[in-house]
Design a protein around this motif. Structure first.
Motif, PDB file in Angstrom:
ATOM      1  N   MET A 100     -27.372 -33.234 -87.009  1.00 41.76           N
ATOM      2  CA  MET A 100     -26.578 -33.859 -85.975  1.00 41.76           C
ATOM      3  C   MET A 100     -25.572 -34.802 -86.655  1.00 41.76           C
ATOM      4  O   MET A 100     -25.967 -35.683 -87.403  1.00 41.76           O
ATOM      5  N   GLU A 101     -24.313 -34.568 -86.382  1.00 42.85           N
ATOM      6  CA  GLU A 101     -23.282 -35.411 -86.957  1.00 42.85           C
ATOM      7  C   GLU A 101     -22.203 -35.674 -85.918  1.00 42.85           C
ATOM      8  O   GLU A 101     -22.141 -35.015 -84.892  1.00 42.85           O
ATOM      9  N   LYS A 102     -21.377 -36.672 -86.197  1.00 46.53           N
ATOM     10  CA  LYS A 102     -20.275 -37.000 -85.301  1.00 46.53           C
ATOM     11  C   LYS A 102     -18.999 -36.346 -85.823  1.00 46.53           C
ATOM     12  O   LYS A 102     -18.736 -36.352 -87.022  1.00 46.53           O
ATOM     13  N   ILE A 103     -18.220 -35.797 -84.905  1.00 47.12           N
ATOM     14  CA  ILE A 103     -16.959 -35.148 -85.258  1.00 47.12           C
ATOM     15  C   ILE A 103     -15.873 -35.730 -84.375  1.00 47.12           C
ATOM     16  O   ILE A 103     -16.068 -35.889 -83.168  1.00 47.12           O
ATOM     17  N   ARG A 104     -14.726 -36.059 -84.962  1.00 46.70           N
ATOM     18  CA  ARG A 104     -13.591 -36.588 -84.202  1.00 46.70           C
ATOM     19  C   ARG A 104     -12.413 -35.627 -84.323  1.00 46.70           C
ATOM     20  O   ARG A 104     -12.024 -35.226 -85.418  1.00 46.70           O
ATOM     21  N   PHE A 105     -11.865 -35.264 -83.169  1.00 39.89           N
ATOM     22  CA  PHE A 105     -10.667 -34.441 -83.099  1.00 39.89           C
ATOM     23  C   PHE A 105      -9.504 -35.327 -82.689  1.00 39.89           C
ATOM     24  O   PHE A 105      -9.604 -36.068 -81.708  1.00 39.89           O
ATOM     25  N   LYS A 106      -8.405 -35.234 -83.421  1.00 39.49           N
ATOM     26  CA  LYS A 106      -7.173 -35.931 -83.043  1.00 39.49           C
ATOM     27  C   LYS A 106      -6.118 -34.845 -82.834  1.00 39.49           C
ATOM     28  O   LYS A 106      -5.743 -34.154 -83.779  1.00 39.49           O
ATOM     29  N   LEU A 107      -5.674 -34.690 -81.594  1.00 42.32           N
ATOM     30  CA  LEU A 107      -4.735 -33.629 -81.237  1.00 42.32           C
ATOM     31  C   LEU A 107      -3.380 -34.236 -80.919  1.00 42.32           C
ATOM     32  O   LEU A 107      -3.301 -35.215 -80.167  1.00 42.32           O
ATOM     33  N   LYS A 108      -2.319 -33.634 -81.467  1.00 45.35           N
ATOM     34  CA  LYS A 108      -0.949 -34.096 -81.235  1.00 45.35           C
ATOM     35  C   LYS A 108      -0.095 -32.919 -80.801  1.00 45.35           C
ATOM     36  O   LYS A 108      -0.247 -31.814 -81.320  1.00 45.35           O
TER      37      LYS A 108
ATOM     38  N   ILE B 148     -20.293 -35.434 -75.551  1.00 43.84           N
ATOM     39  CA  ILE B 148     -18.867 -35.574 -75.870  1.00 43.84           C
ATOM     40  C   ILE B 148     -18.333 -36.864 -75.251  1.00 43.84           C
ATOM     41  O   ILE B 148     -18.784 -37.282 -74.191  1.00 43.84           O
ATOM     42  N   ARG B 149     -17.406 -37.490 -75.949  1.00 47.67           N
ATOM     43  CA  ARG B 149     -16.708 -38.670 -75.432  1.00 47.67           C
ATOM     44  C   ARG B 149     -15.219 -38.378 -75.464  1.00 47.67           C
ATOM     45  O   ARG B 149     -14.663 -38.036 -76.484  1.00 47.67           O
ATOM     46  N   GLY B 150     -14.589 -38.511 -74.336  1.00 45.13           N
ATOM     47  CA  GLY B 150     -13.152 -38.292 -74.300  1.00 45.13           C
ATOM     48  C   GLY B 150     -12.813 -37.159 -73.371  1.00 45.13           C
ATOM     49  O   GLY B 150     -13.663 -36.706 -72.616  1.00 45.13           O
ATOM     50  N   PRO B 151     -11.628 -36.719 -73.351  1.00 47.09           N
ATOM     51  CA  PRO B 151     -10.487 -37.045 -74.202  1.00 47.09           C
ATOM     52  C   PRO B 151      -9.881 -38.406 -73.860  1.00 47.09           C
ATOM     53  O   PRO B 151      -9.755 -38.761 -72.703  1.00 47.09           O
ATOM     54  N   VAL B 152      -9.554 -39.149 -74.891  1.00 43.83           N
ATOM     55  CA  VAL B 152      -8.940 -40.457 -74.743  1.00 43.83           C
ATOM     56  C   VAL B 152      -7.454 -40.313 -75.034  1.00 43.83           C
ATOM     57  O   VAL B 152      -7.075 -39.941 -76.143  1.00 43.83           O
ATOM     58  N   PRO B 153      -6.583 -40.580 -74.047  1.00 42.71           N
ATOM     59  CA  PRO B 153      -5.147 -40.492 -74.317  1.00 42.71           C
ATOM     60  C   PRO B 153      -4.656 -41.751 -75.036  1.00 42.71           C
ATOM     61  O   PRO B 153      -4.910 -42.868 -74.586  1.00 42.71           O
ATOM     62  N   LEU B 154      -4.017 -41.556 -76.166  1.00 49.86           N
ATOM     63  CA  LEU B 154      -3.408 -42.663 -76.893  1.00 49.86           C
ATOM     64  C   LEU B 154      -1.967 -42.825 -76.426  1.00 49.86           C
ATOM     65  O   LEU B 154      -1.399 -41.919 -75.817  1.00 49.86           O
TER      66      LEU B 154
ATOM     67  N   ASP C 242     -14.296 -37.259 -79.257  1.00 57.20           N
ATOM     68  CA  ASP C 242     -15.431 -37.487 -80.143  1.00 57.20           C
ATOM     69  C   ASP C 242     -16.608 -36.640 -79.682  1.00 57.20           C
ATOM     70  O   ASP C 242     -16.972 -36.659 -78.502  1.00 57.20           O
ATOM     71  N   ILE C 243     -17.202 -35.910 -80.609  1.00 51.10           N
ATOM     72  CA  ILE C 243     -18.427 -35.156 -80.340  1.00 51.10           C
ATOM     73  C   ILE C 243     -19.547 -35.940 -81.009  1.00 51.10           C
ATOM     74  O   ILE C 243     -19.574 -36.075 -82.234  1.00 51.10           O
ATOM     75  N   ILE C 244     -20.449 -36.472 -80.197  1.00 54.86           N
ATOM     76  CA  ILE C 244     -21.466 -37.386 -80.707  1.00 54.86           C
ATOM     77  C   ILE C 244     -22.593 -36.642 -81.414  1.00 54.86           C
ATOM     78  O   ILE C 244     -23.002 -37.001 -82.508  1.00 54.86           O
ATOM     79  N   SER C 245     -23.131 -35.618 -80.801  1.00 54.31           N
ATOM     80  CA  SER C 245     -24.279 -34.908 -81.384  1.00 54.31           C
ATOM     81  C   SER C 245     -23.901 -33.444 -81.604  1.00 54.31           C
ATOM     82  O   SER C 245     -24.225 -32.583 -80.808  1.00 54.31           O
TER      83      SER C 245
ATOM     84  N   SER D 174     -15.053 -35.655 -89.929  1.00 52.82           N
ATOM     85  CA  SER D 174     -16.483 -35.857 -89.783  1.00 52.82           C
ATOM     86  C   SER D 174     -16.770 -37.333 -89.994  1.00 52.82           C
ATOM     87  O   SER D 174     -16.365 -37.926 -91.001  1.00 52.82           O
ATOM     88  N   LEU D 175     -17.471 -37.936 -89.039  1.00 52.78           N
ATOM     89  CA  LEU D 175     -17.754 -39.366 -89.114  1.00 52.78           C
ATOM     90  C   LEU D 175     -19.143 -39.661 -89.637  1.00 52.78           C
ATOM     91  O   LEU D 175     -19.610 -40.790 -89.602  1.00 52.78           O
ATOM     92  N   GLY D 176     -19.844 -38.667 -90.134  1.00 53.58           N
ATOM     93  CA  GLY D 176     -21.179 -38.864 -90.692  1.00 53.58           C
ATOM     94  C   GLY D 176     -22.240 -38.839 -89.628  1.00 53.58           C
ATOM     95  O   GLY D 176     -22.053 -38.369 -88.525  1.00 53.58           O
ATOM     96  N   LYS D 177     -23.413 -39.397 -89.968  1.00 51.36           N
ATOM     97  CA  LYS D 177     -24.548 -39.353 -89.029  1.00 51.36           C
ATOM     98  C   LYS D 177     -24.724 -40.656 -88.335  1.00 51.36           C
ATOM     99  O   LYS D 177     -24.352 -41.678 -88.684  1.00 51.36           O
TER     100      LYS D 177
END
Length: 103
Positions: free
Chosen positions: A1-9, A34-40, A73-76, A100-103
């Protein structure tokens, strides 16, 4: 189980939102959190160009490019989640950064 962050432009927010929806659907299908999508904030780049380079400095054109950004962000993340994300067919107009944000 790891955290993954996607940044889409993307320049077009409609294409970006469709891509985000397909990613969210694929992640939810595998049962990951999952957390998001967060609009920047949208970045606006403005350019001013002389219409005629030799005369009439008062005559100018202005152009603007908007860059829309979303973060997911995908938490698990499980191996099944990573496989389903690798099989996704994303729009070519969208720039995707995966971190990848690690565990």
């Amino acid at each position: 189980m790891e955290k993954i962050r996607f940044k889409l432009k993307a320049y077009d927010h409609r294409v970006l939102d469709r891509t985000v929806a397909s990613i969210v659907e694929a992640v939810k299908r595998t049962g990951s959190e999952i957390r998001g999508p967060v609009p920047l904030p949208t970045k606006k780049r403005r350019y001013t160009v002389l219409r005629s380079p030799h005369i009439n400095k008062d005559s100018r054109e202005q152009f603007e490019i908007r860059v829309h950004v979303r973060i997911i962000d995908i938490i698990s993340a499980t191996p099944e989640t990573v496989d389903s994300l690798a099989r996704l067919d994303l729009a070519p107009e969208v720039d995707v950064e995966v971190r990848s944000l690690g565990k």
